[in-house]
Motif scaffolding. Structure first.
Motif, mmCIF file in Angstrom:
data_model
loop_
_atom_site.group_PDB
_atom_site.id
_atom_site.type_symbol
_atom_site.label_atom_id
_atom_site.label_comp_id
_atom_site.label_asym_id
_atom_site.label_seq_id
_atom_site.Cartn_x
_atom_site.Cartn_y
_atom_site.Cartn_z
ATOM 1 N N PRO A 1 56.503 15.859 46.447
ATOM 2 C CA PRO A 1 57.327 16.524 45.421
ATOM 3 C C PRO A 1 58.656 15.818 45.204
ATOM 4 O O PRO A 1 59.281 15.348 46.154
ATOM 5 C CB PRO A 1 57.527 17.929 45.999
ATOM 6 C CG PRO A 1 57.288 17.800 47.464
ATOM 7 C CD PRO A 1 56.272 16.713 47.616
ATOM 8 N N THR B 1 60.307 23.080 35.991
ATOM 9 C CA THR B 1 60.758 22.647 37.315
ATOM 10 C C THR B 1 60.533 21.151 37.516
ATOM 11 O O THR B 1 61.259 20.506 38.262
ATOM 12 C CB THR B 1 60.008 23.412 38.417
ATOM 13 O OG1 THR B 1 58.593 23.324 38.161
ATOM 14 C CG2 THR B 1 60.424 24.885 38.435
ATOM 15 N N HIS C 1 58.509 19.467 39.277
ATOM 16 C CA HIS C 1 58.530 19.209 40.715
ATOM 17 C C HIS C 1 57.597 18.082 41.147
ATOM 18 O O HIS C 1 57.736 17.547 42.239
ATOM 19 C CB HIS C 1 58.178 20.487 41.479
ATOM 20 C CG HIS C 1 56.906 21.119 41.006
ATOM 21 N ND1 HIS C 1 56.862 21.972 39.932
ATOM 22 C CD2 HIS C 1 55.632 21.010 41.442
ATOM 23 C CE1 HIS C 1 55.615 22.370 39.731
ATOM 24 N NE2 HIS C 1 54.842 21.793 40.636
ATOM 25 N N LYS D 1 68.038 21.663 39.560
ATOM 26 C CA LYS D 1 66.809 21.580 40.356
ATOM 27 C C LYS D 1 67.096 21.434 41.850
ATOM 28 O O LYS D 1 66.158 21.401 42.660
ATOM 29 C CB LYS D 1 65.943 20.427 39.871
ATOM 30 C CG LYS D 1 65.398 20.610 38.446
ATOM 31 C CD LYS D 1 64.409 19.507 38.111
ATOM 32 C CE LYS D 1 63.769 19.734 36.748
ATOM 33 N NZ LYS D 1 64.713 19.574 35.645
ATOM 34 N N GLN E 1 64.547 21.230 45.115
ATOM 35 C CA GLN E 1 64.447 20.004 45.907
ATOM 36 C C GLN E 1 64.769 20.262 47.380
ATOM 37 O O GLN E 1 64.102 19.741 48.276
ATOM 38 C CB GLN E 1 65.396 18.951 45.328
ATOM 39 C CG GLN E 1 64.970 18.482 43.944
ATOM 40 C CD GLN E 1 66.054 17.663 43.247
ATOM 41 O OE1 GLN E 1 67.237 17.816 43.530
ATOM 42 N NE2 GLN E 1 65.651 16.805 42.316
#
Length: 332
Positions: A113, A238, A240, A304, A308
């Motif tokens: 990710p 997101t 991700h 974000k 994270q």
């Protein structure tokens, strides 16, 4: 037609490919149809690029080699079609690197990710020496039974669900999210505060409709053109994951091709990689417009950092194994 019948037919195709090895002038002219599979629908960038590759292949060989495309999960989900490709029932397959990771562990590096800063960096990785090195690892894996031809774009993946907008990480708590069947993704979703549910892509739409899952994570085109947006109205950016797609060829069928034909397929696959990228950029915008027109709520995530930070345990668990390659990718 039942899937097992397709497998039987595919085995026949594998045998047909085997006869294409040019041991004589007559056999060199034997026609072979490469069966291609994709879980995405007709018109999707990966499907269109593969079909165009097949047309070029037919033109270059005067019809001796051609591709028959089976989109929309006609031959099964990604796991099932990988298995069919390994035995030579399918020759050409577009599959997510997320699904390849459990088979070829080195590929899991691109499944981490927030690995890539943006799509531009991911594209440079795919087009450069690191991209080729990772493709070669798939081909060299004796147990995979696959020849990796090229990468394809699949954008960034974000969260969507049926319950409410996700504006902060706290909004994920308690929600069941489908993820690709890879331990990295299950751990990632759990670290974010949701409940990761490994599930085949072919099961997602009905699972959203029936409430078996509350949401999923994928790119915008998959969200829209697989009709997930009709069941899950909330899409949060997101971003991700940026997981590339991989086009692979059955190693069993590949061995039956002449070196000249192998080189031709490789050349056309690289052309398909760039063509798909152009198609992807246009398709992504169309998907966003369609989702907005349908009344879906698209949520921008300005910060974000909490997301994270939440996946640091995933990096601590898996990152050390891929540390050297991660450094090289991040330096691209």
């Amino acid at each position: 037609m039942k899937r097992r019948d397709f497998i039987k037919i595919g085995a026949g195709f594998g045998a047909a490919v085997a006869t294409a090895t040019p041991l004589s002038g007559a056999r060199a002219q034997a026609k072979s149809i490469f069966k291609a599979s994709d879980v995405q629908p007709a018109g999707y960038p990966t499907v269109a690029a593969t079909e165009n590759m097949g047309k070029k292949l037919a033109d270059a060989t005067n019809g001796r080699l051609s591709v028959q495309m089976f989109p929309s999960m006609q031959l099964g989900g990604e796991k099932e079609t990988i298995e069919q490709t390994q035995i030579g029932a399918i020759q050409l397959l577009r599959v997510s690197a997320g699904t390849v990771g459990p088979i070829v562990d080195e590929i899991n590096v691109v499944n981490m990710p927030f690995l890539f800063k943006n799509m531009a960096q991911a594209e440079r990785m795919m087009d450069g020496p690191i991209g080729q090195e990772l493709l070669d690892k798939i081909t060299a894996n004796a147990n995979a039974g696959l020849v990796a031809l090229c990468w394809m774009n699949s954008g960034s993946r974000s969260l969507y669900n049926t319950k409410h907008p996700i504006k902060s990480i706290a909004d994920l708590k308690g929600l069941k999210f489908r993820v690709i069947g890879n331990p990295i993704f299950v751990d990632m979703m759990n670290a974010l505060g949701g409940n990761g549910v490994a599930m085949g892509y072919d099961q997602v739409f009905s699972a959203l409709q029936t409430g078996v899952i509350d949401g999923a994570e994928n790119n915008m085109p998959s969200y829209v053109f697989s009709n997930h947006f009709t069941a899950a109205k909330y899409y949060s950016l997101t971003e991700h994951l940026i997981i590339p797609e991989v086009m692979v060829f059955s190693k069993r069928s590949w061995a039956a091709l002449s070196a000249e034909d192998q080189n031709l397929v490789k050349k056309l696959a690289r052309e398909a990689q760039l063509e798909e990228r152009d198609l992807w950029n246009k398709y992504e915008q169309q998907a966003m417009e369609k989702a907005k027109a349908a009344g879906c709520e698209i949520v921008e995530i300005s910060d974000k950092a909490p997301f994270q930070n939440a996946v640091k345990p995933v990096w601590e668990k898996y990152g050390p194994k891929y540390a050297d390659m991660i450094k090289r990718i991040q330096a691209v």
